[in-house]
Design an enzyme around this catalytic site. Structure first.
Site, PDB file in Angstrom:
ATOM      1  N   ALA A 188      -9.765  21.319   9.671  1.00 57.57           N
ATOM      2  CA  ALA A 188     -10.258  20.832   8.374  1.00 57.57           C
ATOM      3  C   ALA A 188     -11.470  19.956   8.637  1.00 57.57           C
ATOM      4  O   ALA A 188     -11.462  19.121   9.540  1.00 57.57           O
ATOM      5  CB  ALA A 188      -9.181  20.022   7.675  1.00 57.57           C
ATOM      6  N   VAL A 196      -8.728  17.963  12.977  1.00 60.09           N
ATOM      7  CA  VAL A 196      -9.529  17.414  11.879  1.00 60.09           C
ATOM      8  C   VAL A 196     -10.893  17.019  12.424  1.00 60.09           C
ATOM      9  O   VAL A 196     -10.992  16.382  13.475  1.00 60.09           O
ATOM     10  CB  VAL A 196      -8.835  16.185  11.232  1.00 60.09           C
ATOM     11  CG1 VAL A 196      -9.764  15.504  10.237  1.00 60.09           C
ATOM     12  CG2 VAL A 196      -7.535  16.598  10.545  1.00 60.09           C
ATOM     13  N   LYS A 197     -11.905  17.440  11.691  1.00 62.40           N
ATOM     14  CA  LYS A 197     -13.262  17.038  12.075  1.00 62.40           C
ATOM     15  C   LYS A 197     -13.760  16.047  11.041  1.00 62.40           C
ATOM     16  O   LYS A 197     -13.760  16.321   9.840  1.00 62.40           O
ATOM     17  CB  LYS A 197     -14.142  18.294  12.093  1.00 62.40           C
ATOM     18  CG  LYS A 197     -15.624  18.051  12.039  1.00 62.40           C
ATOM     19  CD  LYS A 197     -16.344  19.326  12.346  1.00 62.40           C
ATOM     20  CE  LYS A 197     -17.727  19.341  11.776  1.00 62.40           C
ATOM     21  NZ  LYS A 197     -18.470  20.531  12.191  1.00 62.40           N
ATOM     22  N   THR A 198     -14.162  14.878  11.499  1.00 65.84           N
ATOM     23  CA  THR A 198     -14.627  13.864  10.556  1.00 65.84           C
ATOM     24  C   THR A 198     -15.766  13.055  11.154  1.00 65.84           C
ATOM     25  O   THR A 198     -16.065  13.174  12.339  1.00 65.84           O
ATOM     26  CB  THR A 198     -13.453  12.955  10.104  1.00 65.84           C
ATOM     27  OG1 THR A 198     -13.854  12.209   8.956  1.00 65.84           O
ATOM     28  CG2 THR A 198     -13.003  11.993  11.195  1.00 65.84           C
ATOM     29  N   ASP A 251     -17.630  17.652  17.542  1.00 68.58           N
ATOM     30  CA  ASP A 251     -18.159  18.935  17.079  1.00 68.58           C
ATOM     31  C   ASP A 251     -19.550  18.591  16.577  1.00 68.58           C
ATOM     32  O   ASP A 251     -19.762  18.295  15.413  1.00 68.58           O
ATOM     33  CB  ASP A 251     -17.285  19.516  15.966  1.00 68.58           C
ATOM     34  CG  ASP A 251     -17.737  20.922  15.568  1.00 68.58           C
ATOM     35  OD1 ASP A 251     -18.544  21.514  16.315  1.00 68.58           O
ATOM     36  OD2 ASP A 251     -17.280  21.429  14.533  1.00 68.58           O
TER      37      ASP A 251
END
Ligand code: R5P
Length: 278
Positions: free
Chosen positions: A142, A172-174, A220
């Site tokens: 996500a 999770v990418k944030t 990322d």
């Protein structure tokens, strides 16, 4: 998790050190010919050998990436609006899970729009993505998108990351923010940090280092690599930081030592690069 899903996850997050270096080059799906990625193949090919995973759209992978590639592919599977649209981030599913499988992807990455008028659509869609990933053994990542009226702080990013995990995200990418450890603590699945807009190399390296220290498994990262004065040297410097525990100072030294002389900062050709989107 089934065997296939565990195997795919271990190709993204390297078991030897529990870290992950994803190269994000999906920006064109809403930004078009993003600065630094205008000629996708020319920009990305030299970076691939240093990435653990390549995060891109199926169209660019099919048309610009050699299928003999050894690097795992994570497919961006949300989209539907461009930078010109007032409802940027009102996204839906853009890739059928079976096509992701046909492309031998290790996983898919979907943006949830927490706090925006269409958050319900994106969270429900993401839940479908998770169901599909469970069915076929893929990894669901996500991406916590950030609307222009929302602040990238620990309160908001913590909320969005936790909601992603509650709905079944495997990763999770944030964004990085102050008190990032609080975001990580409240999110029981691995977090990778998105780089955000281009900043000086030392700042990007320090941000990635701090994210790792706070508990992120990796990054990322996109613009801070492919818009760098020397993208290959920057990619390798980030790799030193992620997999060799270099400090930001050591990684910057590595960047300077490996930078080709004469490499010049790239001029931005697209004002939209400075988007509020993740
Ligand atoms: C996510 O929505 C974007 O499309 C990028 O994948 C993400 O923002 C990471 O790239 P950058 O480091 O350039 O922010």
């Amino acid at each position: 998790m089934g065997w296939g899903q565990k195997n795919r996850l271990s190709r993204i997050i390297k078991p030897k050190d529990g870290r992950s270096l994803m190269l994000a080059v999906d920006h064109g799906y809403f930004l078009g010919p993003t600065t630094g990625l205008e000629n996708f193949k020319k920009a990305v090919d030299p970076l691939i050998p240093y990435a653990d995973t390549l995060f891109a759209t199926r169209g660019m992978i099919r048309s610009c990436v050699d299928p003999k590639i050894d690097t795992p592919i994570m497919l961006r599977n949300s989209g539907g609006t461009s930078i010109l649209n007032k409802e940027l981030l009102h996204e839906g599913i853009t890739v059928d899970i079976k096509d992701a499988l046909r492309m031998n992807a290790v996983g898919v990455g979907y943006s949830i729009a927490v706090g925006m008028d269409w958050e319900r659509d994106t969270i429900l869609d993401f839940s479908k993505v998770v169901d599909d990933c469970e069915k076929y053994g893929l990894v669901a990542m996500a991406v916590t998108a950030v609307g222009k009226d929302l602040t990238k702080d620990a309160r908001y990013l913590g909320l969005a990351s936790r909601i992603a995990a509650e709905h079944g995200a495997h990763i999770v990418k944030t964004y990085y923010c102050k008190d990032f450890d609080k975001v990580v603590d409240a999110c029981p699945v691995p977090i990778v940090m998105a780089g955000g807009k281009k900043i000086p190399e030392i700042e990007a390296l320090t941000m990635a280092y701090n994210a790792i220290q706070a508990g992120a498994v990796g990054v990322d990262m996109g613009r801070n690599i492919f818009q760098s004065d020397d993208p290959v040297a920057m990619m390798r410097a980030v790799r030193e930081l992620i997999h060799k525990n270099a400090t930001p100072k050591e990684a910057l030294q590595f960047f300077n030592d490996n930078k080709k002389s004469g490499s010049m900062p790239k001029k931005s050709t697209i004002a939209a690069d400075d988007t509020k989107k993740v």
